[in-house]
Design a protein around this motif. Structure first.
Motif, short mmCIF file in Angstrom:
data_model
loop_
_atom_site.label_atom_id
_atom_site.label_comp_id
_atom_site.label_asym_id
_atom_site.label_seq_id
_atom_site.Cartn_x
_atom_site.Cartn_y
_atom_site.Cartn_z
N CYS A 70 -26.51 17.77 20.00
CA CYS A 70 -25.25 17.82 19.25
C CYS A 70 -24.80 19.28 19.22
N VAL A 71 -23.76 19.61 19.98
CA VAL A 71 -23.33 21.01 20.12
C VAL A 71 -21.94 21.21 19.55
N GLY A 72 -21.62 22.44 19.32
CA GLY A 72 -20.25 22.81 18.94
C GLY A 72 -19.94 22.72 17.46
N ARG A 73 -20.91 22.30 16.62
CA ARG A 73 -20.61 22.18 15.18
C ARG A 73 -20.46 23.57 14.59
N GLU A 74 -19.35 23.78 13.89
CA GLU A 74 -19.07 25.07 13.28
C GLU A 74 -18.38 24.85 11.94
N GLU B 164 -28.28 8.79 17.60
CA GLU B 164 -29.64 9.31 17.73
C GLU B 164 -29.71 10.40 18.80
N ILE B 165 -30.63 11.33 18.58
CA ILE B 165 -30.82 12.42 19.54
C ILE B 165 -31.78 12.02 20.66
N VAL C 132 -20.27 17.56 18.94
CA VAL C 132 -20.10 16.55 19.99
C VAL C 132 -21.40 16.47 20.79
N TRP C 133 -21.70 15.27 21.25
CA TRP C 133 -22.93 15.07 22.03
C TRP C 133 -22.78 15.62 23.44
N THR C 134 -23.84 16.20 23.95
CA THR C 134 -23.91 16.50 25.38
C THR C 134 -24.21 15.19 26.13
N GLU C 135 -24.16 15.22 27.47
CA GLU C 135 -24.58 14.07 28.24
C GLU C 135 -26.08 13.84 28.04
N TRP C 136 -26.52 12.57 28.18
CA TRP C 136 -27.95 12.29 28.10
C TRP C 136 -28.70 13.03 29.22
N THR D 165 -38.30 8.14 27.64
CA THR D 165 -37.32 8.70 26.70
C THR D 165 -36.35 9.62 27.42
N ARG D 166 -35.22 9.81 26.78
CA ARG D 166 -34.25 10.82 27.20
C ARG D 166 -33.62 11.40 25.95
#
Length: 437
Positions: free
Chosen positions: A339-343, A352-353, A306-310, A334-335
């Motif tokens: 992508c965290v939590g992938r297991e 996009e990151i 899941v994405w974190t906040e920008w 830029t900001r």
């Protein structure tokens, strides 16, 4: 919340629970209403939550999510608290899952805004006098007659009506005798069957019964109508040999493989009604031809990222050799997000990151001051009771009218402006007819 914190929270919850604590495990958890669906059976909570998409119900009867804490969608707006003139409506969202939901914009779990179903309230009208009675509904014996009145004295307002009925009925007697029409008596008993057995492959023999037109008989003066239909009825005889053979279950099959490759799923067994199978109207086997039970595959299920906040925007940079500070030349900024939590081979985040955006560098620039446009009205606060208000404001800001875009959010840095003669203006209005606290 990063993955490490979430994992530690889950482990903390499991430590608090008994290792053998059991719960009803469900393969479906709805984040729109917090309801569990598709019961798999009673298993250990930690086994159920191998799959983060599952939900479970303990003794308190509340459905809980196995996943990370996340907000539900906002509900639809409720009905206005009053049917006419000023009221409010509300919508809510819930936090489901393990941990606490982030709320960086401080939206909370309830929002309240004014509403108006219609701008006037209904006023009832008054009835006119009753009209004349209409003719009797029949030409002989006793019928009914009607009379009417209108809702016009005065007319109702704003969609209202008059209380009471617009039509009144009463009985009326014509003092004329009506003819009596014939009616059938009840059917008599079925007569004996015209045979003692049925030949296989042929229609079975018949049996008969009769009725008479005597309930009541038709009158002679005035002449009533005879009964319509037939006075004789027939049907095929039933219950003749062949003799019925009731069915009986065969043995259960081996269990099917578990329906999942991780966590809790289902396995099933089947049997056939063939020991013997029913014949000649015999009863089918009582019970189920298939039975299911839960099964556990002790393998971790994939957890999607899941994405974190920008992140905040970086400083505005020039695109080429031209300077952009305090000029009408746009730059780029830029900001980023993570992508965290992938297991366990879960899916990567879509998108996009890095995000790129246009910008203007006005840091330290000498600019004229002006009052901004009015902001949108805030939601009503508090969300209940009689003392609730909403506000809007406009503030002193840099005059950006010389630029080709007028969105202040595209301007980077703090300019030098003189707000001495431009004070922040605030408007407040009352919200009416909120629900009681």
């Amino acid at each position: 919340m990063n993955l490490l914190c979430w994992v530690m929270m889950v482990l903390g919850i499991y430590v608090q629970q008994s290792v053998s604590q059991m719960a009803q495990c469900f393969s479906e958890f709805s984040r729109s209403n917090g309801i569990c669906g598709d019961l798999l059976g009673e298993v250990k909570i930690q086994d159920c939550c191998i799959n983060p998409n599952y939900g479970y119900v303990e003794a308190d009867g509340v459905c809980k999510s196995c996943g990370r804490a996340a907000w539900s969608e906002w509900t639809r707006w409720s009905k206005c608290t009053v049917s006419c003139k000023d009221g409010v409506r509300q919508r809510r969202r819930m936090c489901y899952g393990i941990g606490s939901c982030l709320d960086p914009e401080n939206l909370g779990s309830i929002q309240t805004e004014p509403c108006m179903e219609q701008d006037c309230c209904p006023v009832e009208g008054g009835w006119s006098g009753w009209g004349n009675w209409q003719p009797c509904s029949v030409t002989c014996e006793i019928g009914i007659k009607k009379r009417q009145r209108s809702c016009s004295n005065p007319l109702p307002q704003c969609g209202a009506t008059c209380k009471g009925e617009a039509e009144e009925t009463a009985s009326c007697n014509t003092e004329v005798v009506c003819p009596t029409h014939g009616g059938w008596s009840s059917w008599g008993k079925w007569g004996p069957c015209q045979g003692t057995c049925a030949n296989e492959g042929h229609e079975p023999p018949m049996e008969f019964r009769k009725r008479t037109c005597t309930n009541p008989p038709p009158s002679s003066v005035p002449r009533g109508r005879d009964c319509e239909g037939f006075d004789e009825d027939r049907q095929f005889c039933t219950g003749l040999p062949f003799c019925p053979i009731n069915g009986n279950w065969g043995p259960w099959s081996e269990s099917t493989p578990c329906t999942v490759t991780c966590g809790v799923g289902r396995e099933s067994q089947r049997r056939k009604c063939d020991s013997p199978e029913p014949k000649y109207g015999g009863k089918y086997c009582d019970g189920d031809a298939i039975k299911t039970g839960s099964c556990t595959v002790p393998v971790n299920c994939p957890i999607n990222g899941v994405w974190t906040e920008w992140s905040p925007w970086n400083s505005c940079k020039k695109r080429s050799h031209k300077k952009i500070a305090c000029r009408l030349i746009d730059g780029i900024r830029t900001r980023t997000r993570e992508c965290v939590g992938r297991e366990f081979e879960g899916s990567f985040c879509d998108g996009e990151i890095v995000d790129h955006g246009d910008c203007y560098d006005i840091s330290g620039c000498e600019m004229n001051a002006m009052l901004s446009e009015w902001s949108t009205w805030s939601y009503c606060k508090p969300d209940c009771g009689s003392q609730s208000n909403r506000t809007r404001e406009r503030v002193c800001t840099a005059n950006i009218s010389a630029y080709r875009v007028q969105d202040i959010n595209l301007f980077d840095g703090k300019p030098n402006i003189n707000c001495k003669d431009l004070k922040t203006e605030t408007e407040t209005t009352e919200c009416k007819n909120l629900p009681e606290c």
